[in-house]
Design a protein around this motif. Sequence first.
Motif, mmCIF file in Angstrom:
data_model
loop_
_atom_site.group_PDB
_atom_site.id
_atom_site.type_symbol
_atom_site.label_atom_id
_atom_site.label_comp_id
_atom_site.label_asym_id
_atom_site.label_seq_id
_atom_site.Cartn_x
_atom_site.Cartn_y
_atom_site.Cartn_z
ATOM 1 N N SER A 1 -7.976 -2.313 10.570
ATOM 2 C CA SER A 1 -6.656 -2.565 10.014
ATOM 3 C C SER A 1 -6.301 -1.943 8.818
ATOM 4 C CB SER A 1 -6.633 -4.126 9.977
ATOM 5 O OG SER A 1 -7.501 -4.333 8.942
ATOM 6 N N ASN A 2 -4.965 -2.139 8.569
ATOM 7 C CA ASN A 2 -4.387 -1.413 7.211
ATOM 8 C C ASN A 2 -3.981 -2.348 6.090
ATOM 9 O OD1 ASN A 2 -4.386 1.171 7.546
ATOM 10 N ND2 ASN A 2 -3.106 0.809 9.197
ATOM 11 N N TYR A 3 -3.990 -2.162 4.815
ATOM 12 C CA TYR A 3 -3.406 -2.933 3.872
ATOM 13 C C TYR A 3 -1.766 -2.390 3.764
ATOM 14 C CZ TYR A 3 -5.184 1.391 1.532
ATOM 15 O OH TYR A 3 -5.185 2.710 1.219
ATOM 16 N N ASN A 4 -1.148 -3.224 2.845
ATOM 17 C CA ASN A 4 0.134 -2.759 2.741
ATOM 18 C C ASN A 4 0.250 -1.601 1.735
ATOM 19 O OD1 ASN A 4 2.926 -2.247 1.761
ATOM 20 N ND2 ASN A 4 3.448 -4.637 1.646
ATOM 21 N N GLU B 1 2.071 -2.303 8.448
ATOM 22 C CA GLU B 1 1.840 -1.395 7.303
ATOM 23 C C GLU B 1 1.852 -0.031 7.690
ATOM 24 O OE1 GLU B 1 -0.433 -5.365 7.422
ATOM 25 O OE2 GLU B 1 -0.474 -3.515 8.828
ATOM 26 N N MET B 2 1.608 0.358 9.079
ATOM 27 C CA MET B 2 2.082 1.822 9.279
ATOM 28 C C MET B 2 3.412 1.950 9.361
ATOM 29 S SD MET B 2 -0.319 3.934 9.096
ATOM 30 C CE MET B 2 0.731 5.316 9.532
ATOM 31 N N ASP B 3 4.097 0.913 9.547
ATOM 32 C CA ASP B 3 5.738 1.289 9.680
ATOM 33 C C ASP B 3 6.341 1.450 8.462
ATOM 34 O OD1 ASP B 3 5.759 0.527 12.281
ATOM 35 O OD2 ASP B 3 6.399 -1.632 11.972
ATOM 36 N N ILE B 4 5.648 0.888 7.411
ATOM 37 C CA ILE B 4 5.930 0.858 5.964
ATOM 38 C C ILE B 4 5.659 2.503 5.399
ATOM 39 C CG2 ILE B 4 5.544 0.411 3.551
ATOM 40 C CD1 ILE B 4 5.162 -2.446 4.612
ATOM 41 N N CYS B 5 4.334 2.874 5.761
ATOM 42 C CA CYS B 5 3.887 4.203 5.586
ATOM 43 C C CYS B 5 4.809 5.351 6.306
ATOM 44 C CB CYS B 5 2.502 4.295 5.890
ATOM 45 S SG CYS B 5 1.903 6.002 5.462
ATOM 46 N N ASP B 6 5.145 5.162 7.569
ATOM 47 C CA ASP B 6 6.009 6.119 8.187
ATOM 48 C C ASP B 6 7.486 6.098 7.880
ATOM 49 O OD1 ASP B 6 3.954 6.577 10.114
ATOM 50 O OD2 ASP B 6 4.570 5.430 11.999
ATOM 51 N N SER C 1 -11.098 1.354 -4.215
ATOM 52 C CA SER C 1 -11.088 0.787 -2.971
ATOM 53 C C SER C 1 -9.827 -0.075 -3.232
ATOM 54 C CB SER C 1 -12.220 -0.299 -2.830
ATOM 55 O OG SER C 1 -12.207 -1.280 -3.907
ATOM 56 N N GLU C 2 -9.208 -0.703 -2.137
ATOM 57 C CA GLU C 2 -8.002 -1.386 -2.057
ATOM 58 C C GLU C 2 -8.118 -2.327 -3.190
ATOM 59 O OE1 GLU C 2 -7.250 -3.832 1.068
ATOM 60 O OE2 GLU C 2 -8.366 -3.190 2.123
ATOM 61 N N THR C 3 -9.296 -3.159 -3.086
ATOM 62 C CA THR C 3 -9.640 -4.497 -3.893
ATOM 63 C C THR C 3 -9.266 -4.092 -5.194
ATOM 64 O OG1 THR C 3 -11.264 -4.791 -1.923
ATOM 65 C CG2 THR C 3 -10.961 -6.486 -3.732
ATOM 66 N N LYS C 4 -10.226 -2.841 -5.776
ATOM 67 C CA LYS C 4 -10.421 -2.639 -6.977
ATOM 68 C C LYS C 4 -8.959 -1.905 -7.854
ATOM 69 C CE LYS C 4 -12.983 0.348 -10.219
ATOM 70 N NZ LYS C 4 -14.134 1.230 -10.233
ATOM 71 N N ALA C 5 -8.224 -1.301 -6.668
ATOM 72 C CA ALA C 5 -6.886 -0.921 -7.178
ATOM 73 C C ALA C 5 -5.958 -2.022 -7.142
ATOM 74 C CB ALA C 5 -6.320 0.045 -6.104
#
Length: 766
Positions: A564-567, A589-594, A528-532
């Motif tokens: 929603s998304n994480y960074n 966050e999607m801008d960064i991914c794209d 999960s994002e929290t664990k990572a």
Amino acid sequence: MASLLQGRLPVNQDVLLMQKGTLMRKVRSKSWKKLRYFRLQEDGMTVWHARQVGGRAKPSFSISDVETVREGHESELLRSLAEEFPLEQGFTVVFHGRRSNLDLVANSVEEAQIWMQGLQLLVDFVTSMDQQERLDQWLSDWFQRGDKDQDGRMSFQEVQRLLHLMNVEMEQEYAFQLFQAADMSQSDTLEGEEFIEFYKALTKRAEVQELFENFSADGQKLTLLEFVDFLQEEQKEGDRASDLALELIDSYEPSDSGKLRHVLSVDGFLSYLCSKDGDIFNPACLPVYQDMTQPLNHYYINSSHNTYLVGDQLCGQSSVEGYIRALKRGCRCVEVDIWDGPNGEPIVYHGHTLTSRILFKEVVATVAQYAFQTSDYPVILSLEIHCSWEQQETIAQHLTEILGEQLLSTTLDGLLPTQLPSPEELRRKILVKGKKLRTLEEDLEEEEEEELESELEREQEAGLELEAQSEAETQELSPRSKDKKEKKSTPIMCPSLSTLVVYMKTVSFHSFTHSREHYRFYELSSFSETKARRLIKEAGNEFVQHTAWQLSRVYPSGLRTDSSNYNPQELWNAGCQMVAMNVQTAGLEMDICDGLFRQNGGCGYVLKPDFLRDTQSSFHPERPISPFKARTLLVQVISGQQLPKVDKAKEGSIVDPLVRVEVFGIRPDTTRQETSYVENNGFNPYWGQTLCFRVLVPELALLRFVVKDYNWRSRNDFVGQYTLPWTCMQQGYRHIHLLSKDGTSLHPASIFVHICIREGLEGGES
């Protein structure tokens, strides 16, 4: 004004009939179906609609908004209405970005064909347009909007109103001077070509003229040698500048005599600066340019979370459209949550929520159709299975029968591998990621059926390994209650499904040491994002070494019920390959991914930097040592061009734009700075401000250029953005062509900058 593109427009019988107009049903849901009169405008570039023939029409869409046109049977919605309308009479207009599809039903098969063929013809034409034609089309659109009485000419009053719509605040006297100068026919109105002249006068760019004159001896032209000097000194094109100069003159100089004499006029110079060659994104990074023969774990993989959702996680709509959109935008890992469905058919939806349901076999058929339309590289089906034994067998059957040759159901050569295969070796293959009863070694030894049965009995008695493997990847509001449900309801896995998992067996993560000692390279864990995030802080270097040999997937927290998304950046910094995003949700966050996946042909795979591919790496994403590759970045934000209005409803409002430059990378590199704002000018604002950044690990950095509309009362409003990897950035005088919140083009909106990268760290804010 229609004359602008008229000569080049493909006009056939279909287009002419569309210009006459057609009454069709617009369908939004099973209960919302209304007659509307659709008509292609004379310009051939915009479709308007009215409630009835002769009714008050308003714009529906521009041809440049359309991505493609689909037949009726490809639409879930139209298929659900098949008893009311023949599917052949329906078709779907699919738009770029996240705009909802437009489902239409014509009165006859012939009418549907006319619109489908005509629209597709115009879409193909728009796609192939060059820069000048796109500008002409944009002007034509504006002319249509400004020409209130639709008589093909514009009075000064109409021009003033149009300037306001176009974000231009201008002295009335000056505007009238330009208007009169352009009115060659002295008719007190502007027609097509006159409007173009008026627009040219309006968009004269002093900063480009000045730059041109700095390199031109006579101020009229750039000779070949002068242009080579510019390309070497400013654009940092190095040894290739001489050959490049000839190519660019040939491409962008409008006059034939200039081409023959190898000189560049100011118009040609501006044309080059606005082109893909003058873009901030290096054209060399646009095709697949990276080594694609390394093992899968050496790449970042464009990954989608809850792919079936087109809304939020609680009561959003599940739709195969989610898979189509994700695959077409380059996602290579899609998620499928599968539950027992009626009539023995497994269904896909977000468990224990109100999201709608779709048939698993429809999802598989959609993946089969769209998997390789954007990229030839492998697609990973991340299966979350909550089904009974019987329906698991149905899942295996659908995967095998529907995917056929595309499905990878055994190792590539039938032998036991020593590392994961490469994207190149797996071209046009679909891989299943999920739980597995045995090891790959045991599968390949093809043990006797009895052994499998006795193993199943042992599995049943112990029930431990499968429980441990049961991950909370399918989120709910309360991760704790989720765990309880999982443990109670995890059914035994059916062998026919287990054998379809080859290189991607999911296993529970206990610790990095445990993984090293007990797991194989073809096994992978999800975090999960929290664990990572916690692991990156506690053991960043171990995480980097872990992802250098084993795949990992990170998914959003179960508390993100709004999808929603994480960074993703901080997870990429640790080498995580599959950082799953809610691609249906636009935003930073999607801008960064794209931005990351814009390179390498948009193929969905990006090679990680070498220090993230080394199992002995000393790199720690939180505390990088030896900044030997550190760079200083100077961004001079010069000017903006044709920035769109933020609030179209307020006719009187004009934007007060500012530019924010954001750097995303390792924590010390992540920062942002902004220019001051320019009052009341979205048309040609000038900033001329330099921002300075110090970057320790440029290989991991992404840059995001954001234009905001200054608003002292509230947070500044978003106007447009563009995000790209540091490694794909060109130096020198560059245009940044802005994208909407949705990632679609805001052509011709751009900002003009000068980029300078220096080795080492220099003074300046950071």
